[in-house]
Design a protein around this motif. Structure first.
Motif, mmCIF file in Angstrom:
data_model
loop_
_atom_site.group_PDB
_atom_site.id
_atom_site.type_symbol
_atom_site.label_atom_id
_atom_site.label_comp_id
_atom_site.label_asym_id
_atom_site.label_seq_id
_atom_site.Cartn_x
_atom_site.Cartn_y
_atom_site.Cartn_z
ATOM 1 N N ASP A 47 -1.968 -6.731 13.465
ATOM 2 C CA ASP A 47 -3.324 -7.082 13.044
ATOM 3 C C ASP A 47 -3.313 -7.399 11.561
ATOM 4 N N VAL A 48 -3.962 -8.491 11.180
ATOM 5 C CA VAL A 48 -3.928 -8.913 9.785
ATOM 6 C C VAL A 48 -5.319 -8.931 9.170
ATOM 7 N N MET A 49 -5.428 -8.205 8.057
ATOM 8 C CA MET A 49 -6.629 -8.162 7.227
ATOM 9 C C MET A 49 -6.264 -8.728 5.854
ATOM 10 N N MET A 50 -7.241 -8.751 4.936
ATOM 11 C CA MET A 50 -6.981 -9.248 3.578
ATOM 12 C C MET A 50 -7.379 -8.210 2.550
ATOM 13 N N SER A 51 -6.495 -7.969 1.587
ATOM 14 C CA SER A 51 -6.826 -7.091 0.470
ATOM 15 C C SER A 51 -7.838 -7.786 -0.442
ATOM 16 N N SER A 52 -8.422 -7.035 -1.360
ATOM 17 C CA SER A 52 -9.433 -7.609 -2.253
ATOM 18 C C SER A 52 -8.860 -8.699 -3.150
ATOM 19 N N ASP A 53 -7.538 -8.637 -3.379
ATOM 20 C CA ASP A 53 -6.904 -9.665 -4.210
ATOM 21 C C ASP A 53 -6.202 -10.733 -3.376
ATOM 22 N N ASP A 76 -12.099 -3.784 0.136
ATOM 23 C CA ASP A 76 -12.495 -3.435 -1.237
ATOM 24 C C ASP A 76 -11.308 -2.961 -2.077
ATOM 25 N N TYR A 77 -10.126 -2.849 -1.469
ATOM 26 C CA TYR A 77 -8.935 -2.344 -2.150
ATOM 27 C C TYR A 77 -7.977 -3.489 -2.471
ATOM 28 N N SER A 78 -7.385 -3.434 -3.648
ATOM 29 C CA SER A 78 -6.311 -4.374 -3.990
ATOM 30 C C SER A 78 -5.042 -3.959 -3.249
ATOM 31 N N LEU A 79 -4.068 -4.854 -3.226
ATOM 32 C CA LEU A 79 -2.808 -4.507 -2.586
ATOM 33 C C LEU A 79 -2.180 -3.291 -3.266
ATOM 34 N N GLU A 80 -2.196 -3.262 -4.566
ATOM 35 C CA GLU A 80 -1.616 -2.126 -5.293
ATOM 36 C C GLU A 80 -2.287 -0.818 -4.890
ATOM 37 N N GLU A 81 -3.604 -0.836 -4.737
ATOM 38 C CA GLU A 81 -4.338 0.367 -4.331
ATOM 39 C C GLU A 81 -4.025 0.744 -2.892
ATOM 40 N N LEU A 82 -3.901 -0.247 -2.020
ATOM 41 C CA LEU A 82 -3.582 0.025 -0.617
ATOM 42 C C LEU A 82 -2.197 0.638 -0.480
ATOM 43 N N LYS A 99 3.651 3.398 4.355
ATOM 44 C CA LYS A 99 2.731 2.489 3.667
ATOM 45 C C LYS A 99 2.127 1.465 4.617
ATOM 46 N N ILE A 100 0.978 0.934 4.243
ATOM 47 C CA ILE A 100 0.422 -0.231 4.924
ATOM 48 C C ILE A 100 1.312 -1.419 4.572
ATOM 49 N N PRO A 101 1.936 -2.057 5.553
ATOM 50 C CA PRO A 101 2.817 -3.176 5.224
ATOM 51 C C PRO A 101 2.041 -4.471 4.970
ATOM 52 N N THR A 102 2.650 -5.345 4.210
ATOM 53 C CA THR A 102 2.100 -6.689 4.065
ATOM 54 C C THR A 102 2.604 -7.538 5.227
ATOM 55 N N LEU A 103 1.892 -8.634 5.496
ATOM 56 C CA LEU A 103 2.371 -9.568 6.517
ATOM 57 C C LEU A 103 3.754 -10.090 6.140
ATOM 58 N N GLU A 104 3.967 -10.327 4.860
ATOM 59 C CA GLU A 104 5.267 -10.836 4.419
ATOM 60 C C GLU A 104 6.386 -9.866 4.775
ATOM 61 N N GLU A 105 6.175 -8.573 4.568
ATOM 62 C CA GLU A 105 7.198 -7.579 4.899
ATOM 63 C C GLU A 105 7.517 -7.584 6.392
ATOM 64 N N VAL A 106 6.476 -7.701 7.219
ATOM 65 C CA VAL A 106 6.693 -7.693 8.671
ATOM 66 C C VAL A 106 7.456 -8.938 9.096
ATOM 67 N N LEU A 107 7.124 -10.085 8.530
ATOM 68 C CA LEU A 107 7.839 -11.313 8.888
ATOM 69 C C LEU A 107 9.287 -11.262 8.408
#
Length: 259
Positions: A47-53, A76-82, A99-107
């Motif tokens: 599932d993909v969401m978007m950080s505030s940044d 409402d959270y930046s990637l750094e905060e997440l 940690k909450i992974p980024t889409l880039e990390e999963v790919l």
């Protein structure tokens, strides 16, 4: 037009790990994805969401409280905060600090290993075709050369329209949304949004929809099935794939049915 599997046993059925092997690991985390690969899943669903940044991150809920030690809206959270949040302890102490992974990390992990169903969450979708979660996700898919190994999906039909406008050859599936479907049959929905497949819950796969799907030769993926007898019934019905929190069990059932 469906994604190519890295590991395909040729049975014309796809074992999909729902949020990874989420019966055994905290959902949408790297341990869940690694576990799915080890259990023989042919695709992971994320599932993909978007950080505030503006960074695509892999997380299911709009809010953080149930699956992290954070509070409030993810958006409402930046990637750094997440990345400071603990996304594993809710499931078990042994997963503390995940940690909450980024889409880039999963790919990065999935490339050359396992196909990916990227579900774009409604909360991340806007009316804008350019610059949003869809375009950013597409850019990452291209970056890691996974264009032939990814299936996009969403309950928000705007996301499917955006994906197809930005990259017409990218496989995309409609996740059935009763509110916005206006009683249209799968064949009508797939045609209206230039989609390649139809995803729905096992409860929504009624006789009328199944007949329409078969008549128009539409690939159909069914979620979320963890009960063995239900798996067996659906595999025998000839569905294209099933999303399960237990990909190990699903694989065994499919192998027994398709012997």
């Amino acid at each position: 037009m469906l994604p190519t599997l890295y590991s395909d046993n040729g049975d014309n059925f796809i074992v999909i790990a729902h949020r990874g092997a989420s019966a055994y690991f905290p959902e949408n985390t790297m341990p869940a994805f690694r576990g799915a690969v080890e259990m023989g899943a042919e695709m992971i669903e994320i599932d993909v969401m978007m950080s505030s940044d503006g960074v695509p991150v892999v997380f299911h809920d709009a809010t953080l409280a149930d699956h992290t030690n954070g509070e409030g809206e993810l958006a409402d959270y930046s990637l750094e905060e997440l990345r400071e949040l603990d996304a594993g302890s809710w499931f078990g102490a042994e997963f503390a600090g995940e940690k909450i992974p980024t889409l880039e990390e999963v790919l990065q992990f999935a490339r050359d290993r396992i196909a990916v169903n990227i579900e774009i969450k409604t909360e991340a979708v806007t009316d804008q075709e350019r610059g949003g979660v869809e375009e950013k996700s597409l850019e990452l898919v291209r970056k890691y050369g996974m264009e032939d190994h990814v299936l996009f999906s969403s309950f928000d039909y705007r996301a499917i329209a955006h994906i197809k406008a930005l990259e017409p050859t990218m496989p995309a599936a409609l996740l059935y949304n009763s509110q916005t479907s206006n009683k249209r049959l799968p064949s009508q929905l797939v045609a209206d949004y230039s989609a390649d497949a139809f995803n729905c819950s096992y409860k929504q796969l009624n006789r009328k929809r199944l007949l329409d799907i078969r008549l128009h030769n539409i690939p159909v993926f069914v979620y979320t099935v963890n009960q063995q007898q239900r798996m067996k019934k659906l595999v025998k019905m000839g569905v294209t794939g099933i999303f399960s929190d237990k990909p190990d069990l699903l694989r065994k059932v499919a192998e027994n049915v398709n012997k």
